[in-house]
Write a protein that holds these residues in place. Structure first.
Motif, PDB file in Angstrom:
ATOM      1  N   ASN A 105      -4.189  -8.110  -3.345  1.00 39.45           N
ATOM      2  CA  ASN A 105      -3.117  -8.731  -4.336  1.00 39.45           C
ATOM      3  C   ASN A 105      -3.321  -9.907  -4.625  1.00 39.45           C
ATOM      4  O   ASN A 105      -2.626 -11.066  -4.884  1.00 39.45           O
ATOM      5  N   VAL A 292      -3.238  -5.269   2.847  1.00 36.54           N
ATOM      6  CA  VAL A 292      -2.295  -6.260   3.113  1.00 36.54           C
ATOM      7  C   VAL A 292      -2.493  -6.863   4.487  1.00 36.54           C
ATOM      8  O   VAL A 292      -2.275  -8.183   4.527  1.00 36.54           O
ATOM      9  N   GLU A 293      -3.044  -6.262   5.477  1.00 33.89           N
ATOM     10  CA  GLU A 293      -3.382  -6.603   6.716  1.00 33.89           C
ATOM     11  C   GLU A 293      -4.489  -7.419   6.535  1.00 33.89           C
ATOM     12  O   GLU A 293      -4.627  -8.849   7.470  1.00 33.89           O
ATOM     13  N   ARG A 295      -5.332  -9.348   4.162  1.00 30.44           N
ATOM     14  CA  ARG A 295      -4.868 -10.631   3.219  1.00 30.44           C
ATOM     15  C   ARG A 295      -4.200 -11.633   4.320  1.00 30.44           C
ATOM     16  O   ARG A 295      -4.721 -12.597   4.431  1.00 30.44           O
ATOM     17  N   TYR A 296      -3.482 -10.766   5.296  1.00 29.16           N
ATOM     18  CA  TYR A 296      -2.938 -11.917   6.439  1.00 29.16           C
ATOM     19  C   TYR A 296      -3.860 -12.431   7.110  1.00 29.16           C
ATOM     20  O   TYR A 296      -3.837 -13.378   7.344  1.00 29.16           O
ATOM     21  N   TYR A 321       0.929  -8.733  11.578  1.00 30.86           N
ATOM     22  CA  TYR A 321       1.627  -8.285  10.160  1.00 30.86           C
ATOM     23  C   TYR A 321       2.580  -7.303  10.381  1.00 30.86           C
ATOM     24  O   TYR A 321       3.832  -7.266   9.689  1.00 30.86           O
ATOM     25  N   GLU A 325       6.463  -6.789   9.067  1.00 28.80           N
ATOM     26  CA  GLU A 325       6.626  -5.607   8.248  1.00 28.80           C
ATOM     27  C   GLU A 325       8.076  -4.784   8.885  1.00 28.80           C
ATOM     28  O   GLU A 325       8.940  -4.511   8.136  1.00 28.80           O
ATOM     29  N   LEU A 394       7.176 -14.906   2.389  1.00 29.89           N
ATOM     30  CA  LEU A 394       6.247 -13.865   2.225  1.00 29.89           C
ATOM     31  C   LEU A 394       5.660 -13.798   0.866  1.00 29.89           C
ATOM     32  O   LEU A 394       4.493 -13.703   0.294  1.00 29.89           O
ATOM     33  N   LEU A 399       2.555 -11.633   0.563  1.00 28.65           N
ATOM     34  CA  LEU A 399       2.527 -10.837   1.784  1.00 28.65           C
ATOM     35  C   LEU A 399       3.655 -10.140   1.666  1.00 28.65           C
ATOM     36  O   LEU A 399       4.115  -9.618   2.837  1.00 28.65           O
ATOM     37  N   TRP A 406       1.536  -3.662  -2.885  1.00 32.31           N
ATOM     38  CA  TRP A 406       1.203  -2.897  -1.936  1.00 32.31           C
ATOM     39  C   TRP A 406       0.973  -1.349  -1.862  1.00 32.31           C
ATOM     40  O   TRP A 406       0.555  -0.673  -1.066  1.00 32.31           O
TER      41      TRP A 406
END
Length: 471
Positions: A105, A292-293, A295-296, A321, A325, A394, A399, A406
């Motif tokens: 992202n 996404v995880e 990126r976190y 994360y 979520e 986020l 995120l 995502w």
């Protein structure tokens, strides 16, 4: 907004003032596409994407430039070894890089210049340096052109090094140079390099040196002076030091602020293609970690903090994360997705203080704790307030679990409806088994889903499923 940034040149934190009110120009040194990018490279992409998003959220118009070096020594070596055209190697690796950025992202840059597409701009800048007496052609007539480092008295200011203590620049034989630290601006064609990796120039066929590329492209897209120049800490010397020298010597004010993200290390060494200790996005996916995880994981530490990679640390970040979520999903079931609003003052203060994402995410987790308490108390007003703040924060960091980018987690967005339908069918079968008190059959359905990577959680509003570990 008062943004304070760590200033590499003065080793201090200074209030950032853009050159043009309401507009910020950012140039980030992109990758040399000699091979597939690893997650250490992608940390830079995530860090500067988050900074860009925050500046945009704060009301600035941001022109964001991130270049691609598609010709250099290492690419040419691979070309000779493999028999593939250098441009074919560069293009194939750039396609993978583009896909990695999309998966994480990372927003596309305003412009993404290729080095090979800006040879005329480099010629122009080199000619100016020769005219000003800051560059010279090799006396051997081999087509090389060098920057005369001693002609620029401030050389070493950014990195804090002294010229007398520097090792020779290893980009050409010392015999061709006036001073060992002089670096190549233009490299004449060599017999052992691919013939198509050269361009005509006033000094003979050849190709650009690495450092001249960024100075020329930054001027082309951002003008003689711009606000922020970013890149990895390992680029401070010699790359950024050389950019400053050649740009200032040509009369360009160049970058007003320098921002460097720290490296991602594997053991005691930085993750590096040359060292062979690399982990890429596909390897991370193979561990069951979603983009996404990742990126976190890459964006959670302060950008100037070194990341010491371990599988355990990556999995811990993924679990953290998932907790975020999980709250968003539970809150949405109660009050709907809502509309993200302005971020809390504490979150803004953290990002405005040298862009401290670690402190900003602490605000996110504090707000989630308040939201979970509201969920337990069936306080819909409190749930809604927490959810909108969490999603706003986020969203600034790229995120938000509800962001279409995502695509529903590990499954691609085009497969999400199919997966939804199949899981719902399985859950209906489980519900029917439970209704007739066939607990064995109900547990069997749940176990089959679990083996497929689908976790089922029974809630007051019905079963909820997620991909991966249970929240």
């Amino acid at each position: 907004m008062t943004l304070r940034l760590h200033d590499t040149a003065t080793r201090s934190v200074r209030d950032f003032v853009p050159k043009t009110p309401g507009h910020i120009g950012i140039y980030v040194c992109g990758l040399t596409v000699q091979s597939v990018a690893h997650i250490g490279h992608l940390r830079s992409g995530v860090n500067y994407d988050m900074l860009r998003r925050w500046l945009t959220h704060s009301g600035f118009e941001v022109t964001f430039i991130r270049n691609v070096t598609d010709v250099d020594d290492k690419i040419l070596v691979k070309s000779v070894q493999s028999g593939q055209p250098f441009w074919s190697i560069a293009y194939a690796n750039k396609l993978v890089l583009d896909a990695d950025y999309r998966a994480l992202n990372v927003l596309p840059p305003t412009y993404e210049p290729l080095a090979t597409a800006h040879i005329p701009e480099m010629h122009e800048l080199i000619a100016e340096l020769i005219t000003r007496g800051n560059a010279y052609e090799s006396a051997t007539g081999n087509g090389d052109v060098y920057f005369d480092v001693p002609s620029y008295p401030d050389y070493g200011r950014l990195s804090g090094q002294k010229l007398d203590d520097m090792l020779p620049a290893g980009d050409a034989p010392e015999r061709d140079k006036h001073h060992a630290a002089d670096f190549a601006l233009w490299k004449g064609i060599k017999a052992d390099e691919p013939a198509d990796a050269s361009w005509p120039s006033p000094w003979g066929r050849g190709r650009p040196g690495w450092h001249i590329e960024c100075s020329a492209m930054a001027r082309r897209y951002l003008g003689a002076e711009f606000d922020i120049h970013g890149g990895g800490l390992d680029l401070t010397f010699p790359h950024h030091e050389n950019e400053i020298a050649q740009s200032h010597a040509a009369g360009l004010p160049f970058a007003r602020y320098w921002v460097h993200n720290a490296l991602l290390n594997l053991g005691e060494a930085k993750m590096s293609k040359s060292l062979g200790n690399v982990i890429d996005v596909e390897a991370v996916r193979g561990m069951g970690i979603r983009p996404v995880e990742l990126r976190y994981y890459l964006g959670a530490p302060h950008y100037r903090s070194r990341i010491d990679y371990s599988d355990e640390a990556l999995r811990e970040a993924a679990t953290a994360y998932k907790r975020i979520e999980g709250f968003v999903q539970r809150a949405v079931e109660v009050v709907g997705p809502g509309r993200p609003k302005q971020v809390p003052p504490a979150f803004a203060a953290a990002l405005n203080d040298d862009f401290n994402t670690s402190a900003a995410l602490a605000v996110v987790h504090d707000t989630i704790r308040e939201g979970n308490s509201a969920l337990a108390a069936t306080d819909e007003t409190g749930v809604r307030a927490a959810l909108t703040e969490v999603r706003a924060m986020l969203g600034v960091l790229g995120l938000d679990p509800l962001d279409d980018a995502w695509g529903g987690g590990d499954t691609g967005s085009e497969l999400k409806p199919v997966v939804d339908s199949l899981v719902k069918l399985a859950l209906e079968q489980r519900a029917q088994a439970r209704a007739r008190k066939d607990w064995s059959a109900a547990d069997s359905v749940r176990d089959q889903l679990k083996n497929a990577g689908i976790q089922v959680e029974d809630t007051p509003t019905g079963p909820r499923w997620t991909v991966g570990e249970q929240h």
